[in-house]
Design a protein around this motif. Structure first.
Motif, PDB file in Angstrom:
ATOM      1  N   PRO B  88       0.860  -1.193   0.000  1.00  0.00           N
ATOM      2  CA  PRO B  88       0.000   0.000   0.000  1.00  0.00           C
ATOM      3  C   PRO B  88       0.891   1.236   0.000  1.00  0.00           C
ATOM      4  O   PRO B  88       1.852   1.313   0.774  1.00  0.00           O
ATOM      5  N   GLY B  89       0.624   2.161  -0.877  1.00  0.00           N
ATOM      6  CA  GLY B  89       1.451   3.358  -0.978  1.00  0.00           C
ATOM      7  C   GLY B  89       2.591   3.197  -1.960  1.00  0.00           C
ATOM      8  O   GLY B  89       3.159   4.181  -2.413  1.00  0.00           O
ATOM      9  N   ALA B  90       2.962   1.965  -2.255  1.00  0.00           N
ATOM     10  CA  ALA B  90       4.037   1.734  -3.233  1.00  0.00           C
ATOM     11  C   ALA B  90       3.620   0.565  -4.113  1.00  0.00           C
ATOM     12  O   ALA B  90       4.270  -0.469  -4.146  1.00  0.00           O
ATOM     13  N   LEU B  91       2.504   0.759  -4.802  1.00  0.00           N
ATOM     14  CA  LEU B  91       1.974  -0.327  -5.622  1.00  0.00           C
ATOM     15  C   LEU B  91       2.830  -0.518  -6.877  1.00  0.00           C
ATOM     16  O   LEU B  91       3.455   0.404  -7.367  1.00  0.00           O
ATOM     17  N   HIS B  92       2.814  -1.749  -7.348  1.00  0.00           N
ATOM     18  CA  HIS B  92       3.441  -2.052  -8.634  1.00  0.00           C
ATOM     19  C   HIS B  92       2.594  -1.378  -9.729  1.00  0.00           C
ATOM     20  O   HIS B  92       1.378  -1.243  -9.562  1.00  0.00           O
TER      21      HIS B  92
END
Ligand SMILES: Cc1cc2nc3c(=O)[nH]c(=O)nc-3n(C[C@H](O)[C@H](O)[C@H](O)COP(=O)(O)OP(=O)(O)OC[C@H]3O[C@@H](n4cnc5c(N)ncnc54)[C@H](O)[C@@H]3O)c2cc1C
Ligand code: FES
Ligand code: FES
Lengths: 284, 171
Positions: B88-92
Motif C-alpha cells: 500500500p502506498g508503493a503499488l506495482h
C-alpha cells in the motif's frame, strides 16, 4: 487438496533414474506434472513413487544432430514454441507447442510428458506424426527407437513399457516443406476438437509430397494416409482439395461427444485440412 | 523401504527475495507451502484443478499454477507471489493500473491475474490486445471483468515502459 503420500526421487542421471524407478514397483516418471498431478489429485493415479526427470541432464536441450533436430524429452512447451532451431527446422512443432493449453501450462509441460500421456486431443502427437519423428526411449534393457507412426495406440496408450523413459524426439529435417498446425480448440478446455498438422512440398503446381496428421478426432492421433495418397504428385486444384477433405478421417472410428458429434468432427477435420493446405499452398 | 509419508526433502527456495532452506514432504503443493507454511495467503486457490489460474505465481520469472507443482520440484527456484509485488502506498504499476481501471470486482482472481500480467509485460511491454488476451488464457475471472483487465494491462505496460516523470503524471 492433499495429495496422497509417495516417495520422491530427483536423479541427476539417466542411469540413476532407471535404477530408482526399478526399485519401486509402480513408480511413475514426473516431468512437468501437468497431466500426472491432476490425475493424482483426482485419485485416478496413486503412484507409490515419483521419479522426477527435471534434474536429468541427458533429457534437456534442443540440438541439430546430423541433419536432424534432436529435442530432449524435458523440453518444455514454451521453449519448444520459441526455440530458433525448432522454428527453422520444424515450424509446425513450434506452432503446435505454442497452442498447448495456456502460458502457465506451457512453462511446465514437456514434450516427453505430452507424448507419453497420449491424450487423444493433445497437440504434439499430431506434430510428431506429421514430421515422421522418432521417439528415443531408454529402459533397464537398453535403448531403442520408436517411429512416431508406431507410438500411439489408443487413448492414453502408447508403445511405451512402464519402465521406458522417453529420452528425446528426433525430427528429420524437411528442407523446403511448408508446414503448419491448425487447431480448433474447445472453448472451455482448450484441447483440440480438431487439430491438423500438415507438411507439404510444392513443386511448381504439383504436390511433390504431403504429410497430414490429425488429432482430437479418434482414440489417438493418426496420419491421414488416404488424403496424402490423393495429393501426392497431383496438380493442386479446388476439386482435388474437396476430394482430399472428404477422406481425411476415412478408415477412422471418429468419436462424438456432448460438444461435437462424430459427423461434425469429420466435417471439421476435412474443412480444416483444406484450409491449412490452401494457406500453405499460397505461402511464399 | 522407507515409509514415504515420513520422508522429507530439503529444498532451498527464494520466496519474494528471501532465501529459505526447508525440509518438506514431497506431496506438498507449492500453493500449500505458500499459504499454509508461509502464510502468504495472497495466492488464492480457486479450482485446485489447474483450470482457473488464481494460484498463479512466478517461478524464475515464468507464470505457473502453484496448485499443480510440488514444492520439492523447484529446488533453487526464485518464487514471486503477489505479496512481493507492491505495498500500500508503493503499488506495482500493474496494481496501480488495476485500481485506476477498475480491473477487479470481487478480487478473488486478481492475485493470479496480476502475476500473469507482470510476467507478460516483463517479456513484452507493448503487447497487442490479442497478445494480452492470449496471455490471459490461463486465468479465469468469475466476475467476468475481462474488458477492464485487458485495458489495465495495456495501461500498465505503457506506464512501465514510460520514463519515470511521465508515469507520475498519470495518477
Ligand atoms: C489446464 C491444462 C490445459 C492443457 N491443455 C492442453 C492442450 O491444449 N493441448 C495439449 O496437448 N495438452 C494440454 N495439456 C496437457 C499438457 O500438455 C501436459 O504438459 C502434457 O500432457 C504432459 O506433460 P508433462 O510434462 O506435464 O507430463 P507429466 O504430467 O509429468 O507426465 C504425464 C505422463 O507422462 C509420463 N512421462 C512424463 N515424462 C516422461 C518421459 N520422458 N518418458 C516416459 N514417460 C514420461 C508420466 O509418468 C505420466 O504418466 C493441458 C494441461 C492442463 C493442466
Ligand atoms: S487454483 Fe490453481 S489453477 Fe485454479
Ligand atoms: S474479480 Fe471476481 S473473479 Fe475476477
Amino acid at each position: 487438496m492433499m495429495l496422497g503420500a509417495f516417495q520422491y526421487e530427483r536423479p541427476a542421471s539417466l542411469d540413476e533414474a532407471l535404477r530408482q524407478a526399478a526399485a519401486v514397483p509402480g513408480a511413475r516418471w514426473l516431468a512437468g506434472g501437468m497431466s500426472l498431478l491432476p490425475l493424482m489429485k483426482m485419485e485416478l493415479a496413486d503412484p507409490p513413487a515419483l521419479v522426477d526427470l527435471a534434474g536429468v541432464a541427458d533429457l534437456v536441450g534442443v540440438q541439430e544432430d546430423g541433419g536432424a533436430l534432436r529435442v530432449g524429452a524435458m523440453t518444455r512447451h514454451a521453449e519448444l514454441a520459441e526455440h530458433p532451431l525448432v522454428a527453422r527446422h520444424a515450424p509446425l512443432l513450434a506452432a503446435a507447442a505454442s497452442q498447448v493449453g495456456d502460458p502457465q501450462v506451457r512453462h511446465r509441460g514437456t514434450i516427453g510428458g505430452s507424448l507419453a500421456h497420449a491424450d487423444p486431443a493433445a497437440d504434439l502427437p499430431a506434430a510428431v506424426l506429421a514430421l515422421d519423428a522418432t521417439i528415443e526411449v531408454a529402459s533397464p534393457r537398453g535403448r531403442r527407437e520408436i517411429p512416431a507412426k508406431d507410438f500411439f495406440l489408443g487413448p492414453l496408450m502408447t508403445a511405451l513399457e512402464p519402465d521406458d523413459v522417453i529420452v528425446a524426439v528426433v525430427v528429420p529435417q524437411r528442407g523446403a516443406h511448408r508446414q503448419a498446425y491448425h487447431k480448433r480448440p474447445h472453448p472451455a478446455s482448450g484441447y483440440a476438437v480438431v487439430g491438423i498438422a500438415a507438411s507439404v512440398l510444392r513443386e511448381a503446381d504439383r504436390v511433390a509430397s504431403a504429410a497430414i496428421a490429425v488429432t482430437g478426432v479418434a482414440s489417438h492421433a493418426f496420419r491421414a494416409r488416404r488424403a496424402e495418397e490423393l495429393l501426392t504428385g497431383q496438380v493442386m486444384t479446388d476439386a482435388l482439395l474437396a476430394e482430399v477433405a472428404s477422406v481425411v478421417a476415412s478408415g477412422q472410428e471418429v468419436w462424438g461427444d456432448l460438444y461435437a458429434s462424430a459427423d461434425y468432427r469429420r466435417h471439421l477435420a476435412g474443412l480444416t485440412t483444406r484450409q491449412v493446405l490452401e494457406r500453405l499452398w499460397d505461402d511464399r | 523401504m522407507m515409509d514415504p509419508s515420513h520422508s522429507q526433502h530439503t529444498v532451498t527456495l527464494t520466496v519474494n527475495g528471501q532465501r529459505r532452506t526447508e525440509s518438506l514432504p514431497p506431496n506438498l503443493l507449492l500453493s500449500e507451502y505458500l499459504r499454509d507454511y508461509l502464510r502468504l495467503t495472497g495466492t488464492h486457490i480457486g479450482c485446485d484443478t489447474s483450470q482457473c489460474g488464481a494460484c498463479t505465481v512466478l517461478v524464475n520469472g515464468d507464470p505457473i499454477k502453484s496448485c499443480t507443482v510440488l514444492a520439492v520440484q523447484l529446488p533453487g527456484a526464485a518464487i514471486d507471489t503477489v505479496e512481493g509485488l507492491g505495498r500500500p502506498g508503493a503499488l506495482h504499476p500493474v496494481q496501480e493500473a488495476f485500481r485506476a481501471d477498475h480491473a477487479l470486482q470481487c478480487g478473488f482472481c486478481t492475485p493470479g491475474v496480476l502475476m500473469t500480467a507482470v510476467a507478460l509485460l516483463n517479456r513484452d511491454p507493448h503487447p497487442t490486445e490479442a497478445a494480452i488476451r492470449r496471455g490471459l488464457d490461463g486465468v479465469i475471472c468469475r466476475c467476468t471483468g475481462y474488458e477492464n483487465i485487458v485495458t489495465a494491462i495495456a495501461h500498465a505496460g505503457a506506464r512501465m515502459a514510460a520514463p519515470q516523470e511521465v508515469s507520475q503524471h498519470v495518477d
